[in-house]
Scaffold this motif. Structure first.
Motif, short mmCIF file in Angstrom:
data_model
loop_
_atom_site.label_atom_id
_atom_site.label_comp_id
_atom_site.label_asym_id
_atom_site.label_seq_id
_atom_site.Cartn_x
_atom_site.Cartn_y
_atom_site.Cartn_z
N VAL A 196 0.84 -1.20 0.00
CA VAL A 196 0.00 0.00 0.00
C VAL A 196 0.87 1.25 0.00
CG1 VAL A 196 -1.66 1.32 1.37
CG2 VAL A 196 -2.03 -1.11 0.96
N GLN A 197 1.95 1.25 0.77
CA GLN A 197 2.86 2.40 0.79
C GLN A 197 3.36 2.72 -0.62
OE1 GLN A 197 6.67 1.83 2.80
NE2 GLN A 197 7.53 3.29 1.34
N LEU A 198 3.87 1.72 -1.31
CA LEU A 198 4.43 1.94 -2.65
C LEU A 198 3.35 2.37 -3.64
CD1 LEU A 198 6.94 -1.03 -2.72
CD2 LEU A 198 7.47 1.39 -2.39
N ASP A 199 2.15 1.82 -3.50
CA ASP A 199 1.04 2.21 -4.36
C ASP A 199 0.63 3.66 -4.11
OD1 ASP A 199 -1.17 1.52 -6.28
OD2 ASP A 199 -2.41 1.95 -4.52
N LEU A 200 0.51 4.03 -2.85
CA LEU A 200 0.12 5.41 -2.52
C LEU A 200 1.19 6.41 -2.94
CD1 LEU A 200 -1.51 4.87 0.99
CD2 LEU A 200 -2.66 5.28 -1.19
N GLU A 201 2.46 6.02 -2.86
CA GLU A 201 3.53 6.89 -3.34
C GLU A 201 3.43 7.05 -4.86
OE1 GLU A 201 7.63 6.98 -1.50
OE2 GLU A 201 6.94 4.98 -0.88
N ALA A 202 3.18 5.95 -5.56
CA ALA A 202 3.06 6.00 -7.02
C ALA A 202 1.88 6.89 -7.45
CB ALA A 202 2.90 4.59 -7.59
N LYS A 203 0.82 6.87 -6.65
CA LYS A 203 -0.37 7.67 -6.97
C LYS A 203 -0.26 9.09 -6.40
CE LYS A 203 -3.32 3.75 -7.57
NZ LYS A 203 -3.88 2.61 -6.93
N ARG A 204 0.86 9.40 -5.79
CA ARG A 204 1.16 10.72 -5.23
C ARG A 204 0.18 11.15 -4.14
NH1 ARG A 204 4.79 13.58 -9.26
NH2 ARG A 204 5.09 12.00 -10.84
N LEU A 205 -0.27 10.17 -3.36
CA LEU A 205 -1.12 10.45 -2.21
C LEU A 205 -0.29 10.49 -0.93
CD1 LEU A 205 -4.16 8.19 -3.10
CD2 LEU A 205 -3.98 10.67 -3.34
N VAL A 206 0.90 9.93 -1.02
CA VAL A 206 1.84 9.89 0.09
C VAL A 206 3.18 10.38 -0.43
CG1 VAL A 206 3.13 8.31 1.60
CG2 VAL A 206 0.67 8.07 1.36
N LYS A 207 3.86 11.16 0.40
CA LYS A 207 5.16 11.71 0.01
C LYS A 207 6.24 11.20 0.96
CE LYS A 207 7.52 16.13 -0.58
NZ LYS A 207 8.26 16.11 -1.68
N ARG A 208 7.37 10.83 0.39
CA ARG A 208 8.53 10.38 1.15
C ARG A 208 9.39 11.61 1.44
NH1 ARG A 208 11.95 5.11 -0.63
NH2 ARG A 208 9.80 4.48 -1.01
N GLU A 209 9.64 11.87 2.72
CA GLU A 209 10.50 12.98 3.10
C GLU A 209 11.96 12.59 2.87
OE1 GLU A 209 9.41 15.91 4.00
OE2 GLU A 209 7.32 15.47 4.44
N LYS A 210 12.80 13.58 2.63
CA LYS A 210 14.22 13.33 2.38
C LYS A 210 14.96 13.31 3.71
CE LYS A 210 14.30 15.01 -2.26
NZ LYS A 210 13.51 15.92 -2.92
N THR A 211 14.68 12.27 4.49
CA THR A 211 15.28 12.12 5.81
C THR A 211 15.82 10.71 5.96
OG1 THR A 211 13.20 11.39 6.79
CG2 THR A 211 13.67 13.75 6.89
N SER A 212 16.60 10.53 7.00
CA SER A 212 17.06 9.19 7.35
C SER A 212 16.79 9.02 8.84
CB SER A 212 18.54 9.04 7.06
OG SER A 212 18.96 7.74 7.36
N PRO A 213 15.99 8.07 9.24
CA PRO A 213 15.30 7.09 8.41
C PRO A 213 14.17 7.74 7.59
CG PRO A 213 14.53 6.91 10.66
CD PRO A 213 15.63 7.94 10.66
N ILE A 214 13.69 6.98 6.63
CA ILE A 214 12.60 7.44 5.76
C ILE A 214 11.39 7.82 6.61
CG2 ILE A 214 10.91 6.68 4.04
CD1 ILE A 214 13.10 4.83 2.94
N ARG A 215 10.78 8.93 6.25
CA ARG A 215 9.54 9.38 6.87
C ARG A 215 8.52 9.61 5.77
NH1 ARG A 215 9.29 11.17 12.01
NH2 ARG A 215 11.20 11.00 13.21
N LEU A 216 7.28 9.28 6.05
CA LEU A 216 6.19 9.45 5.10
C LEU A 216 5.12 10.36 5.67
CD1 LEU A 216 5.78 5.71 4.09
CD2 LEU A 216 6.94 7.46 2.77
N ARG A 217 4.42 11.06 4.78
CA ARG A 217 3.28 11.89 5.17
C ARG A 217 2.27 11.89 4.03
NH1 ARG A 217 3.10 16.76 2.61
NH2 ARG A 217 5.04 17.49 1.69
N ARG A 218 1.02 12.20 4.37
CA ARG A 218 -0.01 12.36 3.33
C ARG A 218 0.26 13.63 2.56
NH1 ARG A 218 -4.47 13.76 5.83
NH2 ARG A 218 -3.70 13.41 7.90
N VAL A 219 -0.15 13.65 1.31
CA VAL A 219 0.01 14.84 0.47
C VAL A 219 -1.23 15.69 0.62
CG1 VAL A 219 0.25 15.69 -1.88
CG2 VAL A 219 1.52 13.69 -1.14
#
Length: 98
Positions: free
Chosen positions: A75-98
């Motif tokens: 679901v994470q990868l699908d939502l990222e592909a559909k641009r509903l979720v954005k990956r922040e440029k951090t380490s570790p990876i952080r996600l947020r809704r768009v």
């Protein structure tokens, strides 16, 4: 399983290639995923998301959290592909809704 019981998901890492998965499992995880993700930075780490998802998933589909990890990533990868979720440029990876 009938076609209507399936849904095609995308993967941000493999554009243009879809995969058919169980609709009920996908819908339940998607609903939970979008519920736990904040809409603001800095977002949540994958570990934080996993922790919060546990209380949001229906036990009839994910008894004891069974298979939740695979579905969360799908679901994470699908939502990222559909641009509903954005990956922040951090380490570790952080996600947020768009």
């Amino acid at each position: 399983m009938e076609q209507q019981d399936r849904i095609e998901v995308e993967n941000i890492n493999h554009p243009g290639k879809g995969r058919q998965v169980d609709r009920a499992m996908y819908d339940a995880m998607r609903k939970a995923y979008l519920k736990v993700l904040p809409g603001r930075s800095p977002g949540l780490t994958l570990a934080e998301i996993s922790e919060r998802l546990a209380g949001e998933l229906p036990q009839d589909l994910f008894p004891g959290g069974s298979k939740a990890g695979w579905w969360a990533k799908t679901v994470q990868l699908d939502l990222e592909a559909k641009r509903l979720v954005k990956r922040e440029k951090t380490s570790p990876i952080r996600l947020r809704r768009v």
